[in-house]
Design a protein around this motif. Structure first.
Motif, PDB file in Angstrom:
ATOM      1  N   VAL A  58      -6.803  -2.357  11.764  1.00  0.00           N
ATOM      2  CA  VAL A  58      -6.859  -3.745  12.234  1.00  0.00           C
ATOM      3  C   VAL A  58      -5.616  -4.115  13.038  1.00  0.00           C
ATOM      4  CG1 VAL A  58      -8.356  -4.480  10.346  1.00  0.00           C
ATOM      5  CG2 VAL A  58      -5.878  -4.701  10.094  1.00  0.00           C
ATOM      6  N   HIS A  59      -4.543  -3.333  12.890  1.00  0.00           N
ATOM      7  CA  HIS A  59      -3.353  -3.558  13.701  1.00  0.00           C
ATOM      8  C   HIS A  59      -3.265  -2.565  14.866  1.00  0.00           C
ATOM      9  CE1 HIS A  59      -2.019  -5.719   9.978  1.00  0.00           C
ATOM     10  NE2 HIS A  59      -1.500  -6.518  10.880  1.00  0.00           N
ATOM     11  N   ASP A  60      -4.383  -1.895  15.158  1.00  0.00           N
ATOM     12  CA  ASP A  60      -4.475  -0.965  16.302  1.00  0.00           C
ATOM     13  C   ASP A  60      -3.515   0.212  16.195  1.00  0.00           C
ATOM     14  OD1 ASP A  60      -6.407  -2.628  17.338  1.00  0.00           O
ATOM     15  OD2 ASP A  60      -5.040  -3.685  18.683  1.00  0.00           O
ATOM     16  N   ARG A  61      -3.147   0.591  14.974  1.00  0.00           N
ATOM     17  CA  ARG A  61      -2.342   1.788  14.762  1.00  0.00           C
ATOM     18  C   ARG A  61      -3.315   2.948  14.498  1.00  0.00           C
ATOM     19  NH1 ARG A  61       0.667  -2.127  11.448  1.00  0.00           N
ATOM     20  NH2 ARG A  61      -0.362  -1.255   9.614  1.00  0.00           N
ATOM     21  N   PHE A  62      -3.982   3.405  15.548  1.00  0.00           N
ATOM     22  CA  PHE A  62      -5.126   4.292  15.363  1.00  0.00           C
ATOM     23  C   PHE A  62      -4.739   5.689  14.886  1.00  0.00           C
ATOM     24  CE2 PHE A  62      -6.884   1.274  18.634  1.00  0.00           C
ATOM     25  CZ  PHE A  62      -7.748   0.639  17.756  1.00  0.00           C
ATOM     26  N   GLU A  63      -3.610   6.204  15.323  1.00  0.00           N
ATOM     27  CA  GLU A  63      -3.196   7.535  14.854  1.00  0.00           C
ATOM     28  C   GLU A  63      -2.943   7.522  13.347  1.00  0.00           C
ATOM     29  OE1 GLU A  63      -3.196  10.325  16.328  1.00  0.00           O
ATOM     30  OE2 GLU A  63      -3.355   9.822  18.467  1.00  0.00           O
ATOM     31  N   ALA A  64      -2.261   6.484  12.872  1.00  0.00           N
ATOM     32  CA  ALA A  64      -1.999   6.368  11.438  1.00  0.00           C
ATOM     33  C   ALA A  64      -3.298   6.128  10.675  1.00  0.00           C
ATOM     34  CB  ALA A  64      -1.003   5.240  11.175  1.00  0.00           C
ATOM     35  N   ALA A  65      -4.182   5.321  11.251  1.00  0.00           N
ATOM     36  CA  ALA A  65      -5.476   5.076  10.611  1.00  0.00           C
ATOM     37  C   ALA A  65      -6.274   6.374  10.498  1.00  0.00           C
ATOM     38  CB  ALA A  65      -6.260   4.035  11.406  1.00  0.00           C
ATOM     39  N   HIS A  66      -6.242   7.162  11.560  1.00  0.00           N
ATOM     40  CA  HIS A  66      -6.963   8.432  11.551  1.00  0.00           C
ATOM     41  C   HIS A  66      -6.454   9.343  10.447  1.00  0.00           C
ATOM     42  CE1 HIS A  66      -7.660  12.619  13.284  1.00  0.00           C
ATOM     43  NE2 HIS A  66      -8.855  12.145  13.027  1.00  0.00           N
ATOM     44  N   ALA A  67      -5.143   9.445  10.321  1.00  0.00           N
ATOM     45  CA  ALA A  67      -4.562  10.309   9.278  1.00  0.00           C
ATOM     46  C   ALA A  67      -4.987   9.843   7.887  1.00  0.00           C
ATOM     47  CB  ALA A  67      -3.039  10.313   9.398  1.00  0.00           C
ATOM     48  N   ALA A  68      -4.991   8.533   7.673  1.00  0.00           N
ATOM     49  CA  ALA A  68      -5.382   8.002   6.364  1.00  0.00           C
ATOM     50  C   ALA A  68      -6.861   8.231   6.095  1.00  0.00           C
ATOM     51  CB  ALA A  68      -5.047   6.510   6.292  1.00  0.00           C
ATOM     52  N   TYR A  69      -7.699   8.018   7.104  1.00  0.00           N
ATOM     53  CA  TYR A  69      -9.138   8.187   6.914  1.00  0.00           C
ATOM     54  C   TYR A  69      -9.504   9.646   6.666  1.00  0.00           C
ATOM     55  CZ  TYR A  69     -10.089   3.362   8.473  1.00  0.00           C
ATOM     56  OH  TYR A  69     -10.153   1.998   8.582  1.00  0.00           O
ATOM     57  N   VAL A  70      -8.832  10.565   7.336  1.00  0.00           N
ATOM     58  CA  VAL A  70      -9.089  11.992   7.098  1.00  0.00           C
ATOM     59  C   VAL A  70      -8.855  12.324   5.627  1.00  0.00           C
ATOM     60  CG1 VAL A  70      -8.220  14.320   7.533  1.00  0.00           C
ATOM     61  CG2 VAL A  70      -8.674  12.790   9.451  1.00  0.00           C
ATOM     62  N   GLN A  71      -7.752  11.841   5.088  1.00  0.00           N
ATOM     63  CA  GLN A  71      -7.436  12.103   3.682  1.00  0.00           C
ATOM     64  C   GLN A  71      -8.407  11.387   2.752  1.00  0.00           C
ATOM     65  OE1 GLN A  71      -3.074  12.147   2.669  1.00  0.00           O
ATOM     66  NE2 GLN A  71      -2.903  11.305   4.737  1.00  0.00           N
ATOM     67  N   LEU A 102       0.823  -1.208   0.000  1.00  0.00           N
ATOM     68  CA  LEU A 102       0.000   0.000   0.000  1.00  0.00           C
ATOM     69  C   LEU A 102       0.859   1.261   0.000  1.00  0.00           C
ATOM     70  CD1 LEU A 102      -2.856  -0.968   2.472  1.00  0.00           C
ATOM     71  CD2 LEU A 102      -3.196  -0.059   0.178  1.00  0.00           C
ATOM     72  N   GLN A 103       1.926   1.236   0.775  1.00  0.00           N
ATOM     73  CA  GLN A 103       2.823   2.391   0.825  1.00  0.00           C
ATOM     74  C   GLN A 103       3.412   2.673  -0.560  1.00  0.00           C
ATOM     75  OE1 GLN A 103       6.272   1.848   3.334  1.00  0.00           O
ATOM     76  NE2 GLN A 103       6.525   4.042   3.652  1.00  0.00           N
ATOM     77  N   ASN A 111      -5.220   8.953  -4.155  1.00  0.00           N
ATOM     78  CA  ASN A 111      -6.208   7.925  -4.465  1.00  0.00           C
ATOM     79  C   ASN A 111      -7.019   7.611  -3.198  1.00  0.00           C
ATOM     80  OD1 ASN A 111      -7.384   5.213  -4.740  1.00  0.00           O
ATOM     81  ND2 ASN A 111      -6.243   5.110  -6.659  1.00  0.00           N
ATOM     82  N   ALA A 112      -8.287   8.003  -3.195  1.00  0.00           N
ATOM     83  CA  ALA A 112      -9.117   7.860  -1.996  1.00  0.00           C
ATOM     84  C   ALA A 112      -9.281   6.402  -1.589  1.00  0.00           C
ATOM     85  CB  ALA A 112     -10.487   8.497  -2.236  1.00  0.00           C
ATOM     86  N   TYR A 113      -9.429   5.516  -2.560  1.00  0.00           N
ATOM     87  CA  TYR A 113      -9.633   4.103  -2.237  1.00  0.00           C
ATOM     88  C   TYR A 113      -8.390   3.509  -1.582  1.00  0.00           C
ATOM     89  CZ  TYR A 113     -10.866  -0.819  -2.777  1.00  0.00           C
ATOM     90  OH  TYR A 113     -11.146  -2.143  -2.529  1.00  0.00           O
ATOM     91  N   LEU A 114      -7.213   3.851  -2.086  1.00  0.00           N
ATOM     92  CA  LEU A 114      -5.984   3.354  -1.472  1.00  0.00           C
ATOM     93  C   LEU A 114      -5.805   3.926  -0.066  1.00  0.00           C
ATOM     94  CD1 LEU A 114      -3.438   3.486  -4.457  1.00  0.00           C
ATOM     95  CD2 LEU A 114      -4.486   1.458  -3.429  1.00  0.00           C
ATOM     96  N   LEU A 115      -6.153   5.188   0.126  1.00  0.00           N
ATOM     97  CA  LEU A 115      -6.058   5.797   1.455  1.00  0.00           C
ATOM     98  C   LEU A 115      -7.012   5.092   2.429  1.00  0.00           C
ATOM     99  CD1 LEU A 115      -5.860   9.498   0.311  1.00  0.00           C
ATOM    100  CD2 LEU A 115      -4.094   8.322   1.641  1.00  0.00           C
ATOM    101  N   TYR A 116      -8.205   4.778   1.964  1.00  0.00           N
ATOM    102  CA  TYR A 116      -9.181   4.029   2.769  1.00  0.00           C
ATOM    103  C   TYR A 116      -8.631   2.661   3.150  1.00  0.00           C
ATOM    104  CZ  TYR A 116     -13.181   0.692   2.726  1.00  0.00           C
ATOM    105  OH  TYR A 116     -14.055  -0.341   2.947  1.00  0.00           O
ATOM    106  N   GLN A 117      -8.034   1.962   2.190  1.00  0.00           N
ATOM    107  CA  GLN A 117      -7.474   0.643   2.474  1.00  0.00           C
ATOM    108  C   GLN A 117      -6.269   0.747   3.410  1.00  0.00           C
ATOM    109  OE1 GLN A 117      -8.753  -2.151   1.899  1.00  0.00           O
ATOM    110  NE2 GLN A 117     -10.244  -1.830   0.269  1.00  0.00           N
ATOM    111  N   ALA A 118      -5.476   1.800   3.258  1.00  0.00           N
ATOM    112  CA  ALA A 118      -4.349   2.007   4.171  1.00  0.00           C
ATOM    113  C   ALA A 118      -4.851   2.230   5.598  1.00  0.00           C
ATOM    114  CB  ALA A 118      -3.502   3.187   3.713  1.00  0.00           C
TER     115      ALA A 118
END
Length: 361
Positions: free
Chosen positions: A204-217, A181-182, A191-198
């Motif tokens: 799912v690996h409990d990396r919530f800060e990184a997940a938040h940044a990806a979901y915002v984008q 993905l990176q 790419n919104a779909y790739l950001l969503y998948q990231a």
């Protein structure tokens, strides 16, 4: 009469490959397995189950592997699955493809089990995914690849079980998906779909800060008509709460509510957000508590809304009833708590019977 082929790619899937192949073998004319470098006995197990096994050097590109597997098929219809999936129900619909002209793409319902924060597998989420492809259609995308076509998509009455999101399976995959993905996002950073998948991979690996940044984008770039927008919203709201952005989550929920009045998952999540708000601001609890109750009651009115991408089974039935039971217990209201306790048990039992009778595992 049209021919059908099961087509899958696999690597180190000895623990599940036979389950997949055995479940689908009665309904297809041919089974093709492309092994991408197994170090276990995946190829031997696949061959023993009746598959035609080929080999391919993995190049960190799922589309390249999918397309290489499809190249070995001469069938009119190709049914693409993963080794950690199996046929739950709908084999007759797959067999019926032999009588249908291949002028559409078929979407199958993939029912994914996953671990909750408590213990064991206690929830399922579903997605409609294009998996039945006429001959000649190819995939594109390094990861979370999509078939490239301009044909109509028809939902077929077929359900696949999937346990690849369970904790043990995710640990088995390691950081493979994150690395691909990176690389994909380096080429398509917007790419919104790739950001969503990231974001999903981080979540799912409990990396919530990184997940938040990806979901915002992803949310800022997501097409309002994207079928995965519902799943993105529910995940985004959950992760916002996890990182302490509760006010932002409630503001987004209020903004989006008019568009998701038909989603049990939305109201289930809204009740959870409001409960956190009531805990954080006890002085406002008298105003918030009735809204929490009505949110979860709305879930029961709607029932499970499984046609929506990422919908979790139970949020419109026994999980909502359970939350209402706990809600009334916490307020010392014994009679409604007992009512919802009985309702949760009945709904859970009904769901289990329904899943068993339909062939779901």
């Amino acid at each position: 009469m049209y021919r059908t082929a099961l087509v899958l790619i696999a690597r180190n899937e000895a623990h599940c490959i036979e389950r997949c192949l055995n479940s689908l073998r009665p309904w297809v004319d041919q089974m093709i397995v492309l092994d991408t470098g197994s170090e276990d006995d995946t190829p031997a197990r696949a061959a023993a189950a009746g598959a035609e096994v080929h080999h391919f050097q993995w190049v960190d590109d799922f589309s390249a592997a999918r397309n290489a597997a499809l190249a070995h098929s001469q069938a009119d219809w190709n049914i693409v699955v993963d080794a950690d999936e199996w046929l739950d129900s709908g084999g007759e619909a797959l067999a019926g493809l032999r009588q249908q002209h291949p002028d559409f793409v078929g979407a199958l319902f993939v029912n994914s089990s996953f671990d909750t924060s408590t213990s064991g597998v206690s929830a399922h989420a579903g997605s409609w995914i294009s998996r039945v492809l006429p001959r000649g259609i190819q995939y594109e995308g390094l990861i979370h690849e999509q078939p490239r076509h301009a044909l109509p998509v028809v939902r077929l009455p077929v359900t696949l079980g999937h346990d690849g999101y369970e904790r043990a399976a995710m640990d088995h995959k390691g950081n493979r998906n994150a690395l691909i993905l990176q690389r994909a996002l380096q080429s398509e950073p917007d790419n919104a779909y790739l950001l969503y998948q990231a974001g999903k991979d981080h979540e799912v690996h409990d990396r919530f800060e990184a997940a938040h940044a990806a979901y915002v984008q992803a949310w800022a770039r997501c097409d309002p008509g994207a079928p995965w927008r519902h799943d993105l919203l529910i995940r985004h709201l959950f992760v916002m709460k996890q990182v302490g952005a509760l006010a932002d989550a409630l503001a987004l929920a209020e903004q989006e509510m008019p568009y998701w009045m038909h989603s049990a998952d939305f109201f289930f999540t809204l009740g959870d957000l409001l409960l956190s708000q009531a805990v954080a601001a006890p002085s406002e609890a008298s105003v918030i508590l009735p809204v929490i109750e009505s949110s979860w009651q709305r879930c029961l009115e709607l029932g499970d809304t499984l046609d929506l991408e990422g919908s979790v089974a139970g949020r419109g039935s026994h999980l909502a009833a359970h939350n209402l039971m706990v809600f009334h217990e916490s307020l010392g209201q014994a009679e409604p708590a007992a009512y919802y306790r009985d309702l949760a048990e009945r709904l859970k039992s009904t769901n289990a019977v329904s899943s068993h009778s339909s062939g779901r595992r």
